[in-house]
Design an enzyme around this catalytic site. Structure first.
Site, PDB file in Angstrom:
ATOM      1  CG  ASP A   1      -1.868   1.168   1.263  1.00 29.36           C
ATOM      2  OD1 ASP A   1      -2.321   1.583   0.180  1.00 29.36           O
ATOM      3  OD2 ASP A   1      -2.167   1.694   2.359  1.00 29.36           O
ATOM      4  CB  SER A   2       0.110   4.811  -0.414  1.00 27.69           C
ATOM      5  OG  SER A   2      -0.991   4.852   0.476  1.00 27.69           O
TER       6      SER A   2
ATOM      7  CE1 TYR B   1       2.154   5.445  -3.448  1.00 29.63           C
ATOM      8  CE2 TYR B   1       0.765   3.648  -4.227  1.00 29.63           C
ATOM      9  CZ  TYR B   1       1.998   4.113  -3.844  1.00 29.63           C
ATOM     10  OH  TYR B   1       3.073   3.267  -3.863  1.00 29.63           O
ATOM     11  N   GLY B   2      -3.436   9.198  -3.416  1.00 29.16           N
ATOM     12  CA  GLY B   2      -4.715   9.687  -3.944  1.00 29.16           C
ATOM     13  C   GLY B   2      -4.646  10.884  -4.884  1.00 29.16           C
TER      14      GLY B   2
ATOM     15  CB  CYS C   1      -3.013   0.230  -2.689  1.00 32.08           C
ATOM     16  SG  CYS C   1      -3.095   1.870  -3.415  1.00 32.08           S
ATOM     17  CG  ASN C   2      -9.479   0.242  -2.465  1.00 27.83           C
ATOM     18  OD1 ASN C   2     -10.455  -0.427  -2.738  1.00 27.83           O
ATOM     19  ND2 ASN C   2      -8.941   0.225  -1.255  1.00 27.83           N
TER      20      ASN C   2
ATOM     21  CD  GLU D   1       0.099   6.686   6.100  1.00 28.65           C
ATOM     22  OE1 GLU D   1       1.267   6.699   6.508  1.00 28.65           O
ATOM     23  OE2 GLU D   1      -0.451   5.649   5.686  1.00 28.65           O
TER      24      GLU D   1
ATOM     25  CB  CYS E   1      -9.308   4.344   0.741  1.00 29.38           C
ATOM     26  SG  CYS E   1      -7.653   4.764   1.361  1.00 29.38           S
ATOM     27  CB  THR E   2      -6.486  -0.420   2.444  1.00 32.52           C
ATOM     28  OG1 THR E   2      -5.402   0.383   1.948  1.00 32.52           O
ATOM     29  CG2 THR E   2      -6.919  -1.404   1.372  1.00 32.52           C
ATOM     30  CG  HIS E   3      -4.941   4.804   4.591  1.00 36.02           C
ATOM     31  ND1 HIS E   3      -4.431   4.346   3.402  1.00 36.02           N
ATOM     32  CD2 HIS E   3      -3.875   5.261   5.299  1.00 36.02           C
ATOM     33  CE1 HIS E   3      -3.118   4.528   3.387  1.00 36.02           C
ATOM     34  NE2 HIS E   3      -2.753   5.080   4.528  1.00 36.02           N
TER      35      HIS E   3
HETATM   36  N1  DGL Z   1      -4.765   3.004   0.875  1.00 33.62           N
HETATM   37  C1  DGL Z   1      -4.757   3.301  -0.521  1.00 33.62           C
HETATM   38  C2  DGL Z   1      -6.015   2.887  -1.225  1.00 33.62           C
HETATM   39  O1  DGL Z   1      -6.639   1.942  -0.812  1.00 33.62           O
HETATM   40  C3  DGL Z   1      -4.171   4.593  -0.982  1.00 33.62           C
HETATM   41  C4  DGL Z   1      -4.276   5.757  -0.082  1.00 33.62           C
HETATM   42  C5  DGL Z   1      -3.475   6.961  -0.546  1.00 33.62           C
HETATM   43  O2  DGL Z   1      -2.264   6.946  -0.366  1.00 33.62           O
HETATM   44  O3  DGL Z   1      -4.091   7.898  -1.074  1.00 33.62           O
HETATM   45  O4  DGL Z   1      -6.370   3.432  -2.240  1.00 33.62           O
END
Ligand code: DGL
Length: 279
Positions: free
Chosen positions: A11-12, A43-44, A74-75, A153, A185-187
């Site tokens: 993931d990011s 990453y978004g 990471c989606n 984060e 999003c996995t966060h």
């Molecule tokens: N956790 C990631 C996802 O599921 C990316 C989050 C990010 O860094 O923007 O997309």
């Protein structure tokens, strides 16, 4: 298979730990190699070309090292990079989007499906496509939530700031009477409590991690890739600030870790918290 090759999970940043955690609990024999690209998080807001470059580098590295399968936890990477990478590498690559879309339709009793995700995932339209491929015409309402990843984060997933952001993001979903919401999003599973406070109590939140883990289990079985020996330690790596990853692994996965060769290794499975939790 003679050696315990690992499941690469990336993931990011810290979000993919929500997926790694499920894999560790549900496939306790397997060992995970987790990579957090904390140098590039979030990453978004980045262009798709960046995401393809980052995800490509990470997956190729996993393949060169010790991976027998990779989960893009990471989606956004799943949405924009995985299809091309699957043509290039010959180990299974598992993404979040299709399992998440299917799980949401299974959980839904009708009406529009809501998707909370990063800007890039919303822009890709990947969830809407995946849902409508399974059920043509099903309405999908996507909302991008740019404040969430930085809050998670920074460890501020339980703050007033997070609740204020959540109330703002879920507003269009409430207006459209959405009853099923994908955490795209996995966060976002870290924000579960805040999101539940912001949404009506009857809303079903779908974390794709469970369906992703089930798909991983199926693929390992079909391709005879399961590890039958004793569990080997998990390995965790970050492209920047490994201390933050270490704290998150200890806190969220309940693992004891030791640093070695600039990586973190969990204690042998018998010793660590997850093994105890499994009974
Ligand atoms: N956790 C990631 C996802 O599921 C990316 C989050 C990010 O860094 O923007 O997309």
């Amino acid at each position: 298979m003679a050696s315990p090759e690992r499941i690469g999970v990336f993931d990011s940043g810290l979000g993919g730990l929500t997926v790694a955690m499920r894999i560790a609990q549900q496939l306790p024999k397997e060992s995970i190699h987790y990579f957090a690209d904390t140098l590039h998080v979030p990453y978004g807001p980045r262009p798709d070309s960046d995401i393809r470059a980052f995800a490509g580098g990470i997956v190729r590295n996993f393949v060169r090292q010790d991976a027998k399968a990779v989960v893009a936890a990471c989606n956004l990477s799943s949405a924009v990079a995985l299809e091309d990478l699957a043509q290039e590498v010959d180990i299974p690559l598992i993404g979040m989007i299709r399992p998440g879309a299917r799980a949401a339709l299974e959980a839904s009793s009708g009406g529009p499906i809501g998707v909370l995700a990063t800007e890039g995932t919303v822009r890709s339209g990947a969830y809407a496509r995946a849902i409508q491929a399974l059920e043509p015409g099903r309405p999908v309402i996507q909302v991008s939530c740019p404040n969430f990843v930085p809050l998670v984060e920074a460890g501020r997933y339980d703050s007033d700031e997070a609740l204020t952001a959540a109330r703002m993001y879920v507003f269009p979903l409430i207006q459209s009477r959405v009853r099923t919401v994908i955490l795209g999003c996995t966060h976002y599973p870290f924000l579960d409590k805040i999101l539940r406070a912001a949404l009506p109590s009857t809303t079903v939140l779908v974390d794709p991690a469970e369906a992703v883990t089930a798909q991983l289990a199926r693929v390992l079985e079909e391709r005879d890739l399961q590890w039958h020996g004793s569990p080997a330690p998990h390995q965790f790596e970050a492209s920047a600030d490994p201390g933050r990853l270490e704290a998150a692994v200890k806190r969220w996965m309940g693992l004891k870790v030791r640093a070695e060769n600039s990586r973190l290794w969990s204690a042998p499975a018998e010793d660590h918290g997850l093994a105890a939790a499994r009974g």
